[in-house]
Each structure stands twice: as C-alpha cells, then as structure tokens.
Design a protein around this motif. Structure first.
Motif, PDB file in Angstrom:
ATOM      1  N   ASN A  88      87.782  -9.066  24.729  1.00  0.00           N
ATOM      2  CA  ASN A  88      86.431  -9.604  24.595  1.00  0.00           C
ATOM      3  C   ASN A  88      85.633  -8.922  23.493  1.00  0.00           C
ATOM      4  O   ASN A  88      84.835  -9.571  22.796  1.00  0.00           O
ATOM      5  CB  ASN A  88      85.710  -9.534  25.933  1.00  0.00           C
TER       6      ASN A  88
ATOM      7  N   PHE B  27      79.367  -9.520  28.879  1.00  0.00           N
ATOM      8  CA  PHE B  27      80.761  -9.927  28.712  1.00  0.00           C
ATOM      9  C   PHE B  27      81.627  -9.233  29.760  1.00  0.00           C
ATOM     10  O   PHE B  27      81.295  -8.148  30.245  1.00  0.00           O
ATOM     11  CB  PHE B  27      81.275  -9.610  27.300  1.00  0.00           C
TER      12      PHE B  27
ATOM     13  N   PRO C 275      83.109 -14.518  24.074  1.00  0.00           N
ATOM     14  CA  PRO C 275      84.006 -13.789  24.992  1.00  0.00           C
ATOM     15  C   PRO C 275      83.895 -14.365  26.390  1.00  0.00           C
ATOM     16  O   PRO C 275      83.019 -15.180  26.692  1.00  0.00           O
ATOM     17  CB  PRO C 275      83.421 -12.371  24.951  1.00  0.00           C
ATOM     18  N   ALA C 276      84.799 -13.936  27.265  1.00  0.00           N
ATOM     19  CA  ALA C 276      84.661 -14.260  28.670  1.00  0.00           C
ATOM     20  C   ALA C 276      83.407 -13.575  29.189  1.00  0.00           C
ATOM     21  O   ALA C 276      83.164 -12.396  28.918  1.00  0.00           O
ATOM     22  CB  ALA C 276      85.892 -13.798  29.442  1.00  0.00           C
ATOM     23  N   ARG C 277      82.607 -14.308  29.946  1.00  0.00           N
ATOM     24  CA  ARG C 277      81.336 -13.777  30.430  1.00  0.00           C
ATOM     25  C   ARG C 277      81.487 -13.131  31.795  1.00  0.00           C
ATOM     26  O   ARG C 277      82.306 -13.553  32.613  1.00  0.00           O
ATOM     27  CB  ARG C 277      80.280 -14.878  30.489  1.00  0.00           C
TER      28      ARG C 277
ATOM     29  N   SER D  44      88.642  -5.874  28.330  1.00  0.00           N
ATOM     30  CA  SER D  44      87.529  -5.408  27.494  1.00  0.00           C
ATOM     31  C   SER D  44      87.883  -5.454  26.014  1.00  0.00           C
ATOM     32  O   SER D  44      87.063  -5.886  25.184  1.00  0.00           O
ATOM     33  CB  SER D  44      87.120  -3.996  27.902  1.00  0.00           C
TER      34      SER D  44
END
Length: 331
Positions: A318, A298, A328-330, A315
């Motif tokens: 996510n 993530f 979450p955003a990867r 952070s």
C-alpha cells in the motif's frame, strides 16, 4: 504547636491532566526502552565533508553524470569517516561506515559529525518519475543503519522501474522512550533541513511525483516540514502523533495518508499535548489514524512497529501504491 504539613511531591502538586500524561509517557518509555536495546553510543568524531555544489536541473544524461560526481564525494566522505572512527576505537561505527561506502551505494549527502547525517539514493534518481523520501524514527543512526537501508531497497523493488527511494537520515534521531522522543524538539530542528532537501529534489526533478513518508518519530518531522512543500502525498505510519490536531493544520496541498499495523506498540502511546516550558510540550496530540485527524487511512496489515517495509507485507504494497499515485487498500 501543630506539626507543619509535609510538602507534596512535585508530581502530585502538578495539575491532574499533566500527572496522567506524564505517568502514561513514563509507562510507554518503560515498555519501549527494552525494545530499543542499549543506550546510544558516545559521539564519534568525523572529519568535515568537502563542500559540494548545489545540483541544478539538467537533461537526464547530464544530471546522471552530476549525480555520479556527488555520489563519489559521498563515498570519499564515508571512507574518511570510517578511518577516523577506527582510529578513535569505534569499531562498530567504522564497520558500518565501510559497508555504507561499498560498491553500488549512492549517497547524495553524508556528514559523520554530531551523530551523522546522510541521504542515500536507491534507484535511478536522474530518470525517476516517482521519488519516495523515507524519514526514519527513533534509534536510527550510523551504527544501526542497515535496517533503514534495507527498507529503502525493498520499497524501491516494490515500485520497480523509473522509481527512486531516498533514505533521508538528516537529523539526530531520539532514543526510544527518551525525553527527546516524547517532545517535538528534534523534529523542529530537523524540519528546515528536510524542507531544503525536498525542495532541491523538486528543483532538479521538476516532473517527478515526490512522496514524503515518515515512520514513527519521523512522522513528526514530516508534519513539521509539510507546509507548502512540493510533494504529492505525505504518509504518516507507525505515528505517535504529529503535534497537530488535524491534517488540515499541516497546511499542505498534498494528500495526507495515515496507517498503523495491528501489532504496532505505538498504538499504546497516549495522544496528549501537555505544555512544559515555554515553546515545548509533552506528547503529539491527535492520533493520525483517528477519524478526527482527517487523514486518509490505508490498510497496514498486522505487523509490528518495525515491519512496515517488510517484503510481501500489506503495508509495503500500500505504501508503494501511494508513492505510485494509485489508490491503496483502505483501512
């Protein structure tokens, strides 16, 4: 007579791979120790806490009342420990414990002996549908507890209603750069206690989604405890490694996530595992954010080692999405 050869220093006589690993570890320690600040304080005595009955599943209102009784016991133990620390002359410890015992604070567990153990709840545990268990890394203790608490508060606010965050300080964390921080011994001691704690949470809140989040050395603890644990996800962030070569080696059905911020110094930790004495080793092996480890990555933004739970950070957002069961955003 020819002169006798001088004996080689122990480090030079060791295998080349060990020398490289040890040298890298010492360099890492040299960088990290100034960040950590002064050495850990001497042990401060504390009274044994009163025994408490195990919690059992119950309707939310009944469970809430039982939890309040447990929180009251924790508050009493904190007050007594603060008094003992003051009498001992440990003013910093006493001040920290008095703050922890303040109005509105909720400790499921507290034991001030042997450096201190605690489990603080932020949010309504009796009704929470999502529970995050935070496991800290090096240099977290009763004398420097505020940052750990603040991170739990920030995460719970990001999660919102029907969530709870448990700040689990259930082991004696190592000092950054110490021998204990470079070997898995403390994690092996902590893992059974973490397993027992999470299993109790799952027993009293059987419908809740539980996520285990390990920061830095805390990720080693989480990895050691993960096998078969009733959690939906295990999150390793700011991790030096886990002592396992692959996520599959954790033997968990939970989704394993890993993330590292762009300015986190832990990226410079050597990812080696070198045998020392029987049953011990130096280093933690494969980097959890490496594709070879096999965790889902993530995005953790560009912060530093201590900024993963900072308000407004990539952070934090996510991590909250993972706890919530969303994508979450990867990285």
């Amino acid at each position: 007579m020819a002169p006798r050869p001088r004996p080689r220093p122990l480090l030079l006589s060791a295998p080349k791979r060990f020398r490289r690993a040890l040298a890298a570890a010492l360099v890492t320690a040299a960088v990290a120790v100034p960040v950590a600040g002064a050495a850990r304080p001497a042990e401060v005595p504390a009274p044994a806490p009163a025994a408490v009955a195990p919690l059992a599943p119950a309707p939310p209102d009944v469970l809430a009342a039982r939890l309040e009784a447990r929180y009251a016991a924790g508050r009493s133990a904190l007050v007594e420990a603060a008094r003992t620390a003051e009498e001992y002359g440990a003013r910093r410890r006493a001040a920290s414990l008095r703050e922890m015992a303040g109005a509105g604070r909720r400790f499921l567990e507290f034991d001030g002996r042997d450096g201190g153990r605690s489990a603080e709840v932020v949010g309504d545990l009796a009704r929470a549908g999502r529970i995050a268990v935070l496991v800290p890394g090096a240099d977290t203790g009763l004398d420097a507890y505020g940052r750990f608490h603040d991170g739990a508060v920030t995460l719970q606010r990001e999660l919102g209603a029907r969530s709870a965050v448990v700040a689990w300080l259930g082991y004696r964390t190592p000092a950054t750069g110490s021998a204990a921080s470079l070997t898995p011994g403390r994690a092996d001691q902590a893992a059974p206690r973490l397993r027992s704690f999470v299993e109790e949470l799952a027993r009293i809140r059987p419908g809740a989604r539980i996520t285990l989040l390990g920061h830095s050395y805390g990720s080693v603890v989480c990895a050691r405890a993960a096998a078969g644990l009733p959690v939906a996800a295990v999150v390793l962030y700011g991790s030096p490694g886990t002592g396992s070569d692959r996520a599959a080696d954790l033997r968990t059905d939970a989704t394993v996530w890993a993330g590292r911020a762009g300015d986190d110094w832990v990226a410079g930790v050597p990812h080696v595992r070198v045998p020392l004495l029987p049953g011990s080793e130096l280093g933690f092996g494969t980097d959890p954010v490496d594709a070879a480890f096999g965790a889902r990555r993530f995005a953790a933004g560009g912060g530093g080692h201590s900024g993963y739970l900072a308000a407004g950070s990539v952070s934090l957002r996510n991590l909250a999405l993972i706890v919530d069961g969303r994508e979450p955003a990867r990285a």
